[in-house]
Write a protein that holds these residues in place. Structure first.
Motif, PDB file in Angstrom:
ATOM      1  N   LEU A  45       6.489   3.343 -10.360  1.00 47.08           N
ATOM      2  CA  LEU A  45       6.459   3.543  -8.875  1.00 47.08           C
ATOM      3  C   LEU A  45       7.049   1.857  -8.863  1.00 47.08           C
ATOM      4  O   LEU A  45       6.770   0.994  -9.652  1.00 47.08           O
ATOM      5  N   GLY A  46       8.062   1.741  -7.666  1.00 49.09           N
ATOM      6  CA  GLY A  46       7.597   0.562  -6.931  1.00 49.09           C
ATOM      7  C   GLY A  46       8.334   1.107  -5.915  1.00 49.09           C
ATOM      8  O   GLY A  46       8.917   2.049  -5.646  1.00 49.09           O
ATOM      9  N   LEU A  86      10.191   6.697  -9.889  1.00 54.77           N
ATOM     10  CA  LEU A  86      10.400   6.840  -8.342  1.00 54.77           C
ATOM     11  C   LEU A  86      10.324   5.439  -7.487  1.00 54.77           C
ATOM     12  O   LEU A  86       8.986   5.022  -7.277  1.00 54.77           O
ATOM     13  N   THR A  87      10.689   5.374  -6.157  1.00 52.21           N
ATOM     14  CA  THR A  87      10.717   4.144  -5.405  1.00 52.21           C
ATOM     15  C   THR A  87      10.383   5.081  -4.238  1.00 52.21           C
ATOM     16  O   THR A  87      10.577   6.388  -3.336  1.00 52.21           O
ATOM     17  N   MET A  88       9.246   4.494  -4.036  1.00 51.60           N
ATOM     18  CA  MET A  88       9.405   4.352  -1.906  1.00 51.60           C
ATOM     19  C   MET A  88      10.243   3.388  -1.451  1.00 51.60           C
ATOM     20  O   MET A  88      10.380   1.308  -1.363  1.00 51.60           O
ATOM     21  N   PRO A  89       9.615   3.226   0.588  1.00 56.53           N
ATOM     22  CA  PRO A  89      10.097   2.337   0.861  1.00 56.53           C
ATOM     23  C   PRO A  89       9.714   1.350   0.815  1.00 56.53           C
ATOM     24  O   PRO A  89       8.466   1.180   0.780  1.00 56.53           O
ATOM     25  N   ILE A  90      10.636   0.067   1.464  1.00 53.84           N
ATOM     26  CA  ILE A  90      10.077  -1.279   1.932  1.00 53.84           C
ATOM     27  C   ILE A  90       9.503  -2.067   3.223  1.00 53.84           C
ATOM     28  O   ILE A  90      10.549  -0.952   4.437  1.00 53.84           O
ATOM     29  N   ALA A 102       0.563  -1.199  -0.171  1.00 54.46           N
ATOM     30  CA  ALA A 102       0.022   0.023  -0.074  1.00 54.46           C
ATOM     31  C   ALA A 102       1.132   1.172  -0.269  1.00 54.46           C
ATOM     32  O   ALA A 102       0.384   2.379  -0.314  1.00 54.46           O
ATOM     33  N   VAL A 103       1.549   1.255   0.976  1.00 56.85           N
ATOM     34  CA  VAL A 103       3.080   2.470   0.087  1.00 56.85           C
ATOM     35  C   VAL A 103       3.304   2.818  -1.312  1.00 56.85           C
ATOM     36  O   VAL A 103       2.538   4.023  -1.388  1.00 56.85           O
ATOM     37  N   VAL A 104       3.002   1.755  -1.690  1.00 59.73           N
ATOM     38  CA  VAL A 104       3.559   1.840  -3.009  1.00 59.73           C
ATOM     39  C   VAL A 104       2.129   3.320  -3.785  1.00 59.73           C
ATOM     40  O   VAL A 104       2.276   3.239  -4.262  1.00 59.73           O
ATOM     41  N   LEU A 105       0.763   2.219  -3.289  1.00 64.48           N
ATOM     42  CA  LEU A 105      -0.314   2.298  -3.581  1.00 64.48           C
ATOM     43  C   LEU A 105      -0.677   3.323  -3.792  1.00 64.48           C
ATOM     44  O   LEU A 105      -1.725   4.805  -4.332  1.00 64.48           O
TER      45      LEU A 105
END
Lengths: 402, 402
Positions: A190-191, A217-221, A56-59
């Motif tokens: 994104l990922g 654009l990357t988001m944290p895991i 959901a972080v990326v969503l």
């Protein structure tokens, strides 16, 4: 419409990488000037249709794009999912049928709809263009990238160095994912940070096909509820979007203190200022970790189960765990079976020394599950989610089945 | 029909590798027992349709298979030839059209017919199966081999180590060549020693597709007439199958002594005993190298221009070179142009100091080309093949044009 700066601030907030920044600004500028939404791409693996709050972080970041008027393109990677693992080595990658990928795709989209604005979402299956690709086109595609470049991907490097086999087709997967960007004319993909390499391949392949390359654009895991590993279903440290309010609340309450602010930011999507305030209050000791956790858990439940659901979940949680003087630390045990009768549970866990003692304890009213007294010695207990077994006043055990 | 041992002795004679030997013997055994010919495969590159006697080494081995009743399968690799070099980096690999590959294939087969028995030869184009291969099938194929295995190929190893780019599609080429073996159900694939790696890939891929794997048979790479480099058109050290008897004879006479026995064996396909005898006589000094060379040259010309053609070529050679007291060592020069007038040739090479001196020399009858007196100062000399220019009694120059 938001200004360039406003858009940039919102979209870059919380991102780990946004590359190349100047290209992204140019794309935003043009989007504003021409009134053309950006196309923000996300690739999905339909062999794992359950979404947890890690995904959901990326969503949520995509939702921010949508709230600014941009378009989200969800690509269901059914092409490779239908192939499965052609080496037959990985048992975790069975080949899916067309029906299964469609079903899983639908399931995924239904869950994603809890976060995304579906009126600004395109859903496409990549078999649409990859299935009709000929060997000749595959050669053209794979001529655009080198072996050395692919071997630079972390996992490939490690496997190559340690002599673990990398099948040649594994090199074709990042290239086909990259080709997806060409097919949907992605502006930004994104990922998670673990996808950075693949997203950058997409950039290069778009250039090689004469398209304006996408930004990435990357988001944290997000760590799982254990606070150690990446959140994942197989590690059972996940909170699913479809979890009940009770489970969602309880699981969030179980995270280590060190993760509270991080969950606040990346699971609840609290603003940077709010998160900073929580962090400093926690550090100063003016906010008790448990209070912060209640806030985070409630906020998460509200988000996925509707405003007010967080409060309800808190009440139930307190009724079961807090008001009954349950200790903070409870021993855990895992039993074989996801539904067991209470007598078996009591004897297997040595809470009773024999079946007759177990029955006596039940008849005396000294046995409860999640705060509910058990009176029927034949009662079947559902162990699909963990439960708290209480025997007498003082003996507690957290039990789950498998 | 020849016995197993006879067949094995003939087919293994002169081969560098015949792997695995026990499998090959089993295949021969079964072929004899069931009366089923073996299928001996050779892959050809239609972008280089001219065959020289270097290629003939393998073709002759195939002819031996045919003489024993086996079938030859020539695979014209038109699929990759039509793709050319998709990176656009190599100017030596222009993409061929379908017409060109068909034309070149025909040219190749016409030349190969000088060696092969075409009644026992199947000619197929690999686009027949590769062109219709889908991405999905390419993934299945490439899953059967690993990156590390391909990086073990000599040229890939060197390029990877030295940081020279290897495009991913280059990994697909040996795999598609290997798949050709599956498509034609090859029993044994032949090639030069430089093909050993690719032939072995074919073996593995056949296994992976559930077929009995082919054996591989490699033949030596014949050195060019310079005695140093591999014979190749681009190095201009080759003897084409279509060379005139005169050129074929002359070029063979020009090889270094160290190559005489090797050419006897691999260009003339003399039997092992005959070659051994020549070698020992040369070593003992009882056979003069020039005599041996005349024998080898004559035998080669006989083979490609018919019995007796060797003797004719020898006579002409002696008339031009020997009887005219031409020295053994003649200086060489290369001129720009493949057809020049004799005056220009004389002045450019400084055999005459001026045009008027050149004309005077010609009028005096002191100028000859390949032993023929030139009397017309306007005579055009064909320099496509090297010629010997003689001025006066003592001055010689070997001239070729470009």
């Amino acid at each position: 419409m938001k200004t360039l700066k406003e858009q940039f601030d919102i979209l870059s907030d919380g991102a780990v990488d946004l590359l190349p920044q100047e290209d992204f600004i140019r794309k935003l500028e043009r989007s504003i000037a021409t009134g053309t939404p950006l196309r923000a791409k996300l690739g999905l693996d339909p062999s794992r249709p359950d979404i947890h709050i890690g995904h959901a972080v990326v969503l949520n970041k995509l939702r921010q794009f949508q709230d600014l008027g941009h378009t989200v393109v969800l690509i269901i990677g059914d092409f490779t999912a239908m192939i499965g693992d052609p080496t037959g080595k990985s048992k975790t990658r069975p080949a899916l049928t067309l029906d299964e990928t469609r079903e899983n795709g639908k399931t995924y989209v239904e869950q994603a709809a809890k976060i995304l604005d579906m009126s600004r979402t395109e859903v496409v299956y990549n078999s649409q263009w990859l299935d009709s690709m000929s060997f000749r086109e595959v050669i053209t595609l794979s001529a655009k990238y080198t072996v050395a470049q692919l071997l630079e991907r972390d996992d490939f490097t490690k496997r190559y160095r340690s002599g673990e086999p990398i099948s040649v087709h594994e090199f074709l997967y990042p290239l086909s994912q990259a080709y997806d960007s060409v097919a949907v004319r992605s502006d930004v993909e994104l990922g998670g940070t673990d996808q950075k390499f693949n997203l950058l391949v997409g950039r290069e392949i778009m250039k090689a096909y004469g398209q304006e390359p996408q930004c990435i654009l990357t988001m944290p895991i997000l760590e799982g509820t254990d606070g150690v590993e990446k959140m994942s279903k197989s590690l059972d440290n996940y909170i699913a979007l479809t979890d009940s309010a009770k489970d969602m609340f309880g699981k969030t309450m179980s995270i280590p203190d060190s993760l509270i602010a991080r969950y606040y930011r990346y699971a609840c999507f609290a603003g940077g200022e709010d998160v900073a305030r929580m962090e400093s209050e926690l550090a100063a000791g003016t906010l008790h970790p448990r209070t912060a956790k209640v806030q985070v858990s409630g906020s998460l439940v509200d988000r996925y189960h509707g405003e007010g659901a967080g409060k309800e979940a808190l009440d139930e949680f307190e009724r079961v765990f807090v008001k009954k003087d349950i200790p903070d630390v409870i021993e855990e045990t895992v039993l074989d079976g996801t539904s067991l009768d209470i007598v078996t549970i009591l004897t297997t866990t040595s809470m009773a020394q024999s079946k007759s003692e177990a029955r006596r304890l039940i008849q005396q009213g000294g046995v409860s599950i999640d705060g509910t007294k058990i009176t029927d010695p034949a009662a079947l207990i559902d162990l699909q989610a963990p439960v708290i077994l209480r025997v007498g006043k003082l003996r507690f055990l957290r039990i789950s089945g498998r």
